[in-house]
Design a protein around this motif. Structure first.
Motif, PDB file in Angstrom:
ATOM      1  N   GLU A 149     -11.231  -2.945   4.748  1.00 15.56           N
ATOM      2  CA  GLU A 149      -9.857  -3.430   4.328  1.00 15.56           C
ATOM      3  C   GLU A 149     -10.204  -3.934   2.754  1.00 15.56           C
ATOM      4  O   GLU A 149      -9.749  -4.204   1.976  1.00 15.56           O
ATOM      5  CB  GLU A 149      -9.616  -4.169   5.369  1.00 15.56           C
ATOM      6  CG  GLU A 149      -7.724  -4.788   4.391  1.00 15.56           C
ATOM      7  CD  GLU A 149      -7.374  -5.793   5.079  1.00 15.56           C
ATOM      8  OE1 GLU A 149      -6.035  -6.062   5.010  1.00 15.56           O
ATOM      9  OE2 GLU A 149      -7.964  -6.344   6.475  1.00 15.56           O
TER      10      GLU A 149
ATOM     11  N   LEU B 222     -10.129   0.740   1.681  1.00 10.19           N
ATOM     12  CA  LEU B 222      -8.524   0.494   2.375  1.00 10.19           C
ATOM     13  C   LEU B 222      -7.795   0.782   0.555  1.00 10.19           C
ATOM     14  O   LEU B 222      -6.900   1.717  -0.114  1.00 10.19           O
ATOM     15  CB  LEU B 222      -7.729  -0.255   2.468  1.00 10.19           C
ATOM     16  CG  LEU B 222      -6.133  -0.197   3.356  1.00 10.19           C
ATOM     17  CD1 LEU B 222      -5.866   1.020   3.762  1.00 10.19           C
ATOM     18  CD2 LEU B 222      -5.665  -1.945   3.217  1.00 10.19           C
TER      19      LEU B 222
ATOM     20  N   LEU C  23      -2.916  -1.211  10.172  1.00  8.92           N
ATOM     21  CA  LEU C  23      -2.365  -0.368   9.694  1.00  8.92           C
ATOM     22  C   LEU C  23      -1.094  -0.172   9.674  1.00  8.92           C
ATOM     23  O   LEU C  23      -0.629  -0.562   8.731  1.00  8.92           O
ATOM     24  CB  LEU C  23      -2.950   1.342   9.319  1.00  8.92           C
ATOM     25  CG  LEU C  23      -4.468   1.283   9.638  1.00  8.92           C
ATOM     26  CD1 LEU C  23      -4.605   2.487   9.577  1.00  8.92           C
ATOM     27  CD2 LEU C  23      -5.098   1.365   8.177  1.00  8.92           C
TER      28      LEU C  23
ATOM     29  N   ILE D 182       0.095  -4.303   8.128  1.00 10.78           N
ATOM     30  CA  ILE D 182      -0.072  -4.052   6.698  1.00 10.78           C
ATOM     31  C   ILE D 182       1.060  -3.328   5.489  1.00 10.78           C
ATOM     32  O   ILE D 182       1.457  -3.473   4.237  1.00 10.78           O
ATOM     33  CB  ILE D 182      -1.703  -3.456   5.629  1.00 10.78           C
ATOM     34  CG1 ILE D 182      -2.392  -4.155   6.037  1.00 10.78           C
ATOM     35  CG2 ILE D 182      -1.218  -3.377   4.272  1.00 10.78           C
ATOM     36  CD1 ILE D 182      -4.377  -3.181   6.576  1.00 10.78           C
TER      37      ILE D 182
ATOM     38  N   ALA E 199      -2.420   2.376   3.589  1.00  5.78           N
ATOM     39  CA  ALA E 199      -2.058   1.479   4.504  1.00  5.78           C
ATOM     40  C   ALA E 199      -1.835   3.359   5.323  1.00  5.78           C
ATOM     41  O   ALA E 199      -1.676   3.386   6.682  1.00  5.78           O
ATOM     42  CB  ALA E 199      -1.348   0.830   5.054  1.00  5.78           C
TER      43      ALA E 199
END
Length: 598
Positions: free
Chosen positions: A306, A310, A341, A344, A359
């Motif tokens: 993350e 990401l 995911l 997010i 995401a």
């Protein structure tokens, strides 16, 4: 100088029975030498410091004397002063285990442990010296193919890790001091060698030790950051030489690999380092799984993902650590990854749009490619995406500019992309098919995702939707071009996140051997428009984790299962006539009046 030469009165320390100077007498003599310098008498102290110097080609007696002195110093650390004995400490911390005989290594390590445990003043110096051995000298790196050097590497690093572990057990503060040092000494990208690979091997060894209980998160952060840096060092566009005339579902892997080989001159070390680092990381995750702690490690791995991956624009390899971890434990890690995911993407905190778009791109690519994911779970996640997009359509304002609805379009494209890979499996189950009904109203909405989303994805989706009886789709609506409209470009934004499919095939050969057994390549997908043909060799294609493939893939054989792949396309904007034809595509599809079959 020999150990006896440090003595004030050597004859007084001679053990007649054994015919040699005793360890106790030697220790007393060393302490006298340490004390003398504080009284202004430096001769014996200077001789002691001089005896620490390693002379190349020294005989056995010299090594034996050095062991005696190091052992004596270990028993005298309370007498060592950081000010008065700076020269001695400099000699100790300047020694290298790589230059020492095994028994001398043990003596030096014992001294370092004693120094670190006796006073906090020496803790940092001892830890820094030990960490410095994670990067071997050049002569070791150049000879790592030799059995003797490999054995020496094993011996040295075993001593180093043993010492670090003992220090952390004796000094509770040590782990908190150790971790920042590890980050500081992490090698940068070096196109001349791959020392970072050896360093990461040592980081993972620490992560597997008790030190990992407090330092696991930071270690994964360090590794993920370096993977990202190597990933970005490689110019994938130059390697792949994407051809805009080919569909994203048509590119042959062999073409990509051959083109890649022609464009890696000057960057082989970076490729090799990245590939080796991925393999080391895969092996570590597998070890964590065997130890029953992958679920715990996964949380820390996702945190590193993350933070460093990401939001990295079009990384191509480093994200496969997440894919492999999920493949090792689909029921726990595999579900967690998709759920995180999704969270997010659906976040009510409204993070920056690119984060949500990235995401859902990861989510779509993961659901499409993960052979280990049951179709039931894929259908559940698709339903969440469809419901979210349907809710958005009901509440959107009058502004229909694509850039004002980037998150919505990224969700729509994610749904269509997953269905390109999974539609036959989804439509074959009435319950799953019914969960997609709101998709019709989404595609008919005035925001018109079919006109805005990536044309290659839309074209493949519509082709399969028509063949599968999902909707009645006008023939005029099916197109094979890879034309991109101004609306599509606006949706993707300056970084073109609309063309980012993170889990496209892994182009590093060794790394891919870990990924391929659990990866769905486009050549393995049986679209709805393909007729069943038992005579064809590849008619039986499995696209979900609920069934077992009839043919076992051969591990390590890159060409066996990777004969086709989807690769993030690189489009060109064509002439005005073609662009206008694309923009005039019908914006509505009619509800199905045909039987629900395919």
């Amino acid at each position: 100088m020999g150990a006896s030469e440090v003595l004030t009165d050597p004859s007084s320390l001679y053990d007649v029975g054994n015919g040699e100077y005793s360890d106790t007498y030697t220790m007393l003599t060393v302490r006298n030498a340490l004390a003398s310098v504080q009284n202004g008498e430096s001769d014996r102290y200077e001789e002691l410091v001089q005896s620490m110097q390693i002379i190349k080609g020294a005989d056995h007696a010299v090594w034996a004397d050095l062991v005696t002195i190091l052992n004596a110093l270990s028993g005298s650390v309370a007498c060592i002063d950081i000010i008065h004995h700076r020269k001695l400490l400099s000699s100790v911390f300047g020694m290298s285990l790589w230059d020492l005989k095994p028994h001398v290594m043990e003596a030096l390590v014992g001294l370092l442990i004693s120094l670190a445990a006796t006073s906090g003043k020496y803790l940092d110096s001892c830890l820094n010296m030990l960490i410095g051995h994670f990067i071997p000298p050049r002569w070791v790196i150049d000879r790592l193919s030799q059995r003797r050097v490999i054995d020496q590497k094993t011996d040295v690093l075993s001593q180093v890790h043993g010492a670090i572990l003992k220090i952390t057990l004796l000094v509770p503060l040590a782990p908190s001091r150790l971790l920042p040092m590890l980050a500081q000494q992490m090698p940068k990208i070096n196109k001349k060698d791959n020392v970072v690979v050896i360093y990461v091997e040592n980081l993972f060894k620490l992560e597997s030790s008790p030190i990992g209980q407090v330092g696991s998160s930071m270690i994964f952060m360090m590794v993920m950051e370096r993977l990202r840096d190597l990933d970005l060092e490689i110019d994938w566009d130059d390697i792949l030489q994407d051809d805009s005339s080919r569909g994203m579902f048509d590119m042959e892997l062999e073409d990509a690999m051959n083109e890649g080989e022609e464009n890696t001159s000057g960057g082989n070390v970076v490729f090799e380092s990245l590939d080796k680092l991925m393999v080391i990381s895969f092996d570590h995750l597998e070890s964590c799984n065997l130890d029953g702690r992958l679920d715990q490690v996964f949380e820390k791995l996702f945190g590193a993902f993350e933070n460093f991956i990401l939001n990295t624009y079009k990384s191509k390899v480093s994200q496969f650590l997440m894919f492999y971890a999920c493949s090792l434990d689909p029921e726990n890690c595999g579900v967690k990854f998709a759920s995180k995911l999704m969270d997010i993407f659906l976040s009510s905190n409204k993070p920056r749009p690119t984060r949500q778009m990235s995401a859902v791109a990861y989510l779509a690519s993961y659901l499409a490619r993960g052979k280990f994911l049951p179709v039931s779970y894929v259908a559940t996640m698709l339903k969440r995406l469809v419901d979210e997009c349907a809710d958005y359509c009901r509440t959107c304002n009058d502004d229909i500019r694509p850039e004002a609805h980037q998150i919505f379009y990224s969700g729509c494209q994610a749904i269509m992309y997953v269905l390109c890979f999974r539609m036959r499996s989804i439509l074959n189950v009435p319950l799953f098919r019914s969960q997609l009904r709101p998709l019709e109203s989404i595609l008919m909405h005035r925001l018109n995702p079919l006109m805005v989303c990536l044309p290659s994805v839309v074209a493949e989706f519509l082709k399969q939707a028509k063949a599968g009886g999902m909707f009645v789709v006008s023939d005029a609506f099916i197109f094979d071009d890879l034309l991109e409209s101004e609306l599509s470009r606006a949706f993707g934004g300056p970084e073109r996140l609309d063309t980012f499919f993170p889990f496209d095939s892994c182009l590093l050969k060794s790394s891919n051997s870990y990924i391929s057994p659990n990866f769905i390549y486009w050549s393995m997908v049986r679209p709805t428009y393909e007729e069943d043909d038992d005579d064809e060799e590849d008619a039986e294609i499995i696209v979900n984790g609920d069934e077992e493939s009839d043919e076992e893939e051969e591990e390590g054989d890159l060409d066996y299962s990777m004969n086709k792949m989807s690769i993030t396309p690189k489009h060109s904007f064509k002439n005005k006539m073609e662009r206008d034809r694309l923009l005039k595509m019908p914006s509505m599809i009619r509800p199905s009046i045909s039987p629900q079959s395919f």
